[in-house]
Design an enzyme around this catalytic site. Sequence first.
Site, PDB file in Angstrom:
ATOM      1  N   GLY A  57       1.040  -1.390  -0.001  1.00  0.00           N
ATOM      2  CA  GLY A  57       0.065  -0.225   0.046  1.00  0.00           C
ATOM      3  C   GLY A  57       0.802   1.347   0.135  1.00  0.00           C
TER       4      GLY A  57
ATOM      5  N   GLY B 140       3.934   1.602  -1.114  1.00  0.00           N
ATOM      6  CA  GLY B 140       4.985   1.717  -2.389  1.00  0.00           C
ATOM      7  C   GLY B 140       5.488   0.351  -2.903  1.00  0.00           C
TER       8      GLY B 140
ATOM      9  N   VAL C  43       8.455  -2.530  -3.764  1.00  0.00           N
ATOM     10  CA  VAL C  43       9.867  -2.961  -3.121  1.00  0.00           C
ATOM     11  C   VAL C  43      10.579  -3.628  -4.254  1.00  0.00           C
ATOM     12  CG1 VAL C  43      10.690  -4.312  -1.273  1.00  0.00           C
ATOM     13  CG2 VAL C  43       8.620  -3.340  -0.921  1.00  0.00           C
TER      14      VAL C  43
ATOM     15  N   LYS D 185      12.448  -0.291  -0.365  1.00  0.00           N
ATOM     16  CA  LYS D 185      10.669   0.081  -0.537  1.00  0.00           C
ATOM     17  C   LYS D 185      10.989   1.748  -0.935  1.00  0.00           C
ATOM     18  CE  LYS D 185       7.757  -1.375   2.586  1.00  0.00           C
ATOM     19  NZ  LYS D 185       6.865  -1.000   3.865  1.00  0.00           N
TER      20      LYS D 185
ATOM     21  N   ASP E 201      -1.545  -4.032  10.975  1.00  0.00           N
ATOM     22  CA  ASP E 201      -2.007  -4.444   9.938  1.00  0.00           C
ATOM     23  C   ASP E 201      -1.178  -5.901   9.700  1.00  0.00           C
ATOM     24  OD1 ASP E 201      -2.811  -4.479   7.224  1.00  0.00           O
ATOM     25  OD2 ASP E 201      -1.440  -3.565   6.071  1.00  0.00           O
TER      26      ASP E 201
HETATM   27  P1  AMP Z   1       5.085  -4.060   1.802  1.00  0.00           P
HETATM   28  O1  AMP Z   1       5.039  -2.780   1.159  1.00  0.00           O
HETATM   29  O2  AMP Z   1       5.970  -4.104   2.968  1.00  0.00           O
HETATM   30  O3  AMP Z   1       3.770  -4.739   2.153  1.00  0.00           O
HETATM   31  O4  AMP Z   1       5.799  -4.949   0.855  1.00  0.00           O
HETATM   32  C1  AMP Z   1       5.518  -5.394  -0.384  1.00  0.00           C
HETATM   33  C2  AMP Z   1       5.895  -6.698  -0.958  1.00  0.00           C
HETATM   34  O5  AMP Z   1       7.203  -6.629  -1.005  1.00  0.00           O
HETATM   35  C3  AMP Z   1       5.620  -7.847   0.049  1.00  0.00           C
HETATM   36  O6  AMP Z   1       4.575  -8.535  -0.071  1.00  0.00           O
HETATM   37  C4  AMP Z   1       6.863  -8.749  -0.287  1.00  0.00           C
HETATM   38  O7  AMP Z   1       6.494  -9.598  -1.198  1.00  0.00           O
HETATM   39  C5  AMP Z   1       7.969  -7.657  -0.831  1.00  0.00           C
HETATM   40  N1  AMP Z   1       9.045  -7.236   0.326  1.00  0.00           N
HETATM   41  C6  AMP Z   1       8.780  -6.265   1.346  1.00  0.00           C
HETATM   42  N2  AMP Z   1       9.968  -6.461   2.227  1.00  0.00           N
HETATM   43  C7  AMP Z   1      10.703  -7.112   1.871  1.00  0.00           C
HETATM   44  C8  AMP Z   1      12.056  -7.857   2.357  1.00  0.00           C
HETATM   45  N3  AMP Z   1      12.366  -7.162   3.324  1.00  0.00           N
HETATM   46  N4  AMP Z   1      12.594  -8.681   1.495  1.00  0.00           N
HETATM   47  C9  AMP Z   1      11.916  -9.400   0.420  1.00  0.00           C
HETATM   48  N5  AMP Z   1      10.698  -8.786   0.141  1.00  0.00           N
HETATM   49  C10 AMP Z   1      10.015  -7.789   0.807  1.00  0.00           C
END
Ligand code: AMP
Length: 753
Positions: free
Chosen positions: A431, A433, A435, A450, A547
């Site tokens: 939501g 951004g 990654v 991110k 969340d």
């Molecule tokens: P988020 O914005 O934190 O919900 O992350 C979106 C997606 O990015 C997640 O569902 C993961 O698939 C991937 N992701 C987020 N953080 C990481 C991380 N530290 N290492 C690997 N994948 C990540």
Amino acid sequence: MSLHTNTAFLHLVILCFPLALTLTIANTKPNCQSKCGNLTVPYPFGIGVGSGCSMSPWYDVNCDASFAPPRPFIASGNLEIVSITGDALRIKSWVAARCYDASGNITRQNRVLINITGSPFAFSQRNSFTVIGCDEQALLNFNGFGALGFTSGCISICSDRADLGAGDCSGVGCCQTAIPKGMQLMNSFLGTTTGHVSVWSFNPCGYAFLGDPTSYSFAPSDLADPGFQNRTVDNVGLVLDWAVGNQSCSEARKSEDFACLDNSDCVDSDMGAAGYRCRCSQGFQGNPYLSPGCTDVNECETNPCDENGICTNVEGSYACSCKKGYLGDGTRDGHGCIAKSSEFPVIKFSLGLSFGLLAIVIAMTWLFVSVRRRALINLRQKFFKQNGGLLLQQQLSSNEKTMKSMRIFSAEELENATNNYAEDRILGKGGFGIVYKGLLHDPQQVVAIKKSRVMDESQMEQFINEVIILTQVHHRNVVKLLGCCLETEVPLLVYEYVKNDTLFHHIHNSGGMPWFSWGNRLRIAVEAAGALAYLHSAAAKPIIHRDVKSPNILLDEYYNAKIADFGASRLVPIDQTMATTLVQGTLGYLDPESFRTCQLTEKSDVYSFGVVLAELMTARKPLSNTNNDREKSLSTFFVTAMKENRLFQILDPRVLREGSLEQLQAIAEIVKRCLKLHGEERPTMKEVAMELESLRKFSRHPWIQQQVEEESVGLMNGELSDLYTISMNSEISMGPHNSGTTPLMYPREHTEN
Ligand code: AMP
């Protein structure tokens, strides 16, 4: 019949001269007579036999004053010198003659023998042996008959005067032959076939002489001219070569008597014998044998430069330049001198213009770079502020330790790490951004970056929130924040890279994977519960995640749980048990009570975790695409099934297969309690974690135990490991009360039995 032979002996010298120059050497030894009659006598010749005015007696010139004007002879001999020029000594020639009467009897004859043996002179090859007559056979013998001698000659026979041509000695009435080099003794003989009887009417005499052929031109009248002999002696010169010393230049240079003085060159003799001559070097003149040697020629006196040039004499040469107002090299045969006229102002103007333009370009570039740099600094400052940098700074500055653990990345570094945010580097989208997977170079490390979407106020707050929370949390089951970058338009957060995707992905996409056993699901649940309990129990400011959901539980290389995405999290002041806030979360996981009351408590996270646990047990999504209201929401579906005693019908078959009924029943009870509508009725995360852990430890059928162990071995061998530990041995650094004093609410380590 008179017969006499003219013999000339000589011991004498000539002058030495630059080969290329025909200049008459005018230098005479001081106090010596310089002229004899019309002849100027240069050193090494000198007038007066034994006068000491010459270099050696060979070069003495006998000036016979009995003649008027006086006549010069070589030394004491009878060879009269005509000229001393360049490298040659020219003497009067001698002519051999033989005359006959009409019957062929010799009426007069004279032979010529010239002997200059032992002198530094030799007959030059510039001479030719010339024979005149229409019934003549003349021989020329050099160096005497015998081993060292040579004899040559020519025959001239003709019968009709009309055959004779004027001008050149072509073989009719006149023949010529060349002579060898270095000869010093010559003897000429005249002979005849018929004694001129048949040609006597137009040719009573025959003649022969050695001399410079360029000074003689044959005429048919010569055959009958009684004055021919005297005329020839007077007009035709005999050229003698000469040299100094009896060594070559290279040998002579070593000796003290070397005759060539300053600014002169030595030239080996071309007479065929040893000896050398000296000549002034290029650009010098004078007498190379006479002190002080050759002196510089002032070439400028002859005006060798362009008429608008300036001549500057230098030693041995000269230089030309142009007068003011003219351009060029100043030489006559080079570019000369051209008036600058209108050309110069144009060049000047062009040069001025070029420099001016260059200066403007440099100044503008400098200005542009400075302005850009300033603009970039301003932009970065703007972004820093916009990205909540000030707020973040303020928050973080209160905790030095936290600051140290955070790294500030440059925009360029992260651009390089993600290959300029390439599509194929996207790990997922949340939501907040996108990654990206990134590779840092110094030190080498894989990270997750991110990149938030363009931010509004609330998003900026979320961003800062996540940073602040994550810099304070250190737990093995919470994703680690390594640093951030604030100088870009949107802020960037850099996390440890968690390799094995989200729990959501594994529940809903790879339920059939061998590693995703009930035992591992339970372990992940215990780890996630432990991490949430840890966040809730932090003494200074408990953290509510807000969340909690399976997409926010990441799995590392050993399939350990890592709670991620703290964008919506809140720090709750210690004296408040709840906070009022806008409701955040994801449908399907959202606590209905906090949705209603807008009250934020830890129990919201408990509710969401209950949904995750239900997801793990049933492998169903929190919201299903069904029209049946009871089945739409997993929480309603699960609670209803429990009520209706249908638990085992809704469980994932693998879970049912691998878990004991009691254990599953007990865990389902926990889910049910977590999903209570009233938060107060829900257990705390601490209770959930403890209960789950004890259920995981003690309620296992032996056959399941064995299977789990087998899977563990398999996973370990194939890069995965099944870590059956739950650790609260983590630090939370949220303020002075709490640093390093984490309450041990659970066993530090649990070993599988
Ligand atoms: P988020 O914005 O934190 O919900 O992350 C979106 C997606 O990015 C997640 O569902 C993961 O698939 C991937 N992701 C987020 N953080 C990481 C991380 N530290 N290492 C690997 N994948 C990540």
